[in-house]
Structures are given as structure tokens and as C-alpha cells.
Design a protein around this motif. Structure first.
Motif, PDB file in Angstrom:
ATOM      1  N   LEU A  76       0.816  -1.215   0.000  1.00 15.55           N
ATOM      2  CA  LEU A  76       0.000   0.000   0.000  1.00 15.55           C
ATOM      3  C   LEU A  76       0.851   1.268   0.000  1.00 15.55           C
ATOM      4  O   LEU A  76       0.322   2.365   0.193  1.00 15.55           O
ATOM      5  N   ASN A  89      -7.403  -2.807  -6.010  1.00 13.53           N
ATOM      6  CA  ASN A  89      -6.698  -1.980  -5.034  1.00 13.53           C
ATOM      7  C   ASN A  89      -7.019  -2.516  -3.635  1.00 13.53           C
ATOM      8  O   ASN A  89      -8.163  -2.434  -3.185  1.00 13.53           O
ATOM      9  N   SER A 149      -6.372  -1.407  -0.726  1.00 21.08           N
ATOM     10  CA  SER A 149      -6.570  -0.422   0.336  1.00 21.08           C
ATOM     11  C   SER A 149      -8.008  -0.504   0.849  1.00 21.08           C
ATOM     12  O   SER A 149      -8.961  -0.448   0.067  1.00 21.08           O
TER      13      SER A 149
END
Length: 240
Positions: A43, A71, A73
Motif C-alpha cells: 500500500l 486496489n 486499500s
């Protein structure tokens, strides 16, 4: 065949199958672009595993594939949130959509990162009667902060096998990754870059070769037997 099966007393004849070449030639091959999901394991703002995954994505698109990069995150730890969490739902939907995958992790403490493992742990072996990864192709890559190592790709290869994926033989490990990308976050020309091209080319070919026949490739005698036994138990229970 019956004479040969006489020498295999442990085989259940009705469940035994002779591999059939014709089954490996689909009557109507898929015409849509091969679909690839790419996962990366860091990240950091300038994540080299993400940059390498993006480079792989460009190559797959140039070869004619459709690419989506997840992604991580905001993805919670396994069992620390319900399966209805938006990031979990997103990851699982992408996994079902994909016909092939690329896993790219940094090596941290001699292993893949926890972020990489968290993504894999959120992908179940089955969703209802559907196995979201079984029979799908997989390519493995890692980035190293120092000299070249293969610890992360070796670990991910074990996980790919556990997820019943068709993990291609070739793989990529980029040493001193901080030296391999320019100021525009593009990978520089090198033997490492050439290997990434090799790996994506191999992944694409294996995906074309297997995506229409994956159910046949992963069809197993033991599972046919287990399914037959489960069906028998249900039928017998219904008659009690």
C-alpha cells in the motif's frame, strides 16, 4: 476396457473416465477477450509491486486481454469483517469474473506480505457450488528490495495449487526494484523486463488454451465419487 478394469478392484466402474482428447477441443471456443485480474501486495504510495502489476497489465492489454487491477486499500483482515464488506464483495466478484490472475508481492521478512495473503485469504475455495479459482490460470511475480529471491513466488505457488489454479511454470522476480523503474514509474529496459514479457505471454497462451476446457481439466474421479456418495445419502435419507 472392462478386462483392464478387472485388475482394478478398488475402482468404481461407473465413475471411471478415460481421458478424451475430444473433450479438450471445445465445440464453440470463446470469442471474448481473455479476462485477467491482477493483485499486488503493498500500500505504499510508490509501491513497486503495484508498478510491476501495472506493467504486466499493459502487456496483457497489448496482447488483446481485458485487465482489472484490484486496489487492496481498505480490505479488512480475514474474519474481521462480514463477507458483505464492500471491498470483500468487490474482490470476490472480480475473482469470479477473471479467467486468469497475476499475483505480485514484495518480499518482506523472507515471505509474501500480509496484504497479499489477506487478499488470497478472502478468496474462498467455494462460493455455494462455485469454485471461484479452480481451473483458472495464474502467473506469479515478486519484487525484492535487495538481491534476487524467490521466497514470495514459491509461497504463492503453494497457495495457487491449494486454490486449484493452473499456475504457469514461468515466474518473475525483480531484484533491487527501486532501480528498475524510472521517474515516470515505468519499468526500464532490462533482462527483468524481458522476463515479465515472457511470463505474461505464457499466461496469455495458457489462458487461451485452457479457459474453455477448465471444467474438464479439473474434473476428478475422487470428487465424482464423493458427489455420488453424497447423492446416495440424500436419497436414502429421504426414504427413511
Amino acid at each position: 476396457m472392462s478386462d483392464l478394469l478387472n485388475d482394478l478392484p478398488n475402482i468404481e466402474r461407473e465413475l471411471f473416465r478415460v481421458p478424451d482428447l475430444n473433450q479438450l477441443q471445445p465445440a464453440t471456443p470463446s470469442t471474448h477477450a481473455p479476462r485477467f485480474l491482477l493483485l499486488y501486495g503493498s500500500l505504499r504510495e510508490r509501491s513497486f509491486s503495484r508498478l510491476l502489476a501495472e506493467e504486466a497489465g499493459r502487456l496483457l492489454r497489448a496482447m488483446g486481454g481485458e485487465v482489472k487491477i484490484f486496489n487492496p486499500s481498505g480490505l479488512p483482515l480475514p474474519d474481521d469483517a462480514p463477507e458483505t464488506h464492500p471491498k470483500v464483495v468487490e474482490l470476490r466478484e472480480l475473482t469470479q469474473w477473471a479467467e486468469g490472475m497475476v499475483w505480485c508481492s514484495p518480499e518482506r521478512h523472507g515471505a509474501m506480505t500480509g496484504i497479499m495473503k489477506t487478499q488470497i485469504d478472502w478468496i474462498p475455495l467455494s462460493i455455494g457450488a462455485i469454485r471461484p479459482t479452480q481451473g483458472k490460470t495464474l502467473a506469479l511475480m515478486q519484487v525484492c528490495g535487495g538481491s534476487q529471491s524467490f521466497n514470495a513466488v514459491n509461497q504463492m505457488r503453494v497457495l495457487g495449487r491449494w486454490m486449484r489454479m493452473l499456475t504457469i511454470p514461468n515466474q518473475s522476480s525483480v531484484a533491487k526494484a527501486y532501480l528498475e523503474f524510472d521517474d515516470n514509474n515505468r519499468m526500464k529496459p532490462s533482462a527483468y523486463y524481458d522476463r515479465v514479457v515472457d511470463v505474461m505471454e505464457e499466461l496469455f497462451k495458457f489462458t487461451l488454451l485452457t479457459r474453455d476446457v477448465a471444467p474438464y481439466l479439473v474434473d476428478r474421479y475422487s470428487e465424482r465419487k464423493e458427489s455420488a456418495e453424497a447423492l446416495s445419502r440424500r436419497v436414502n435419507q429421504a426414504t427413511i
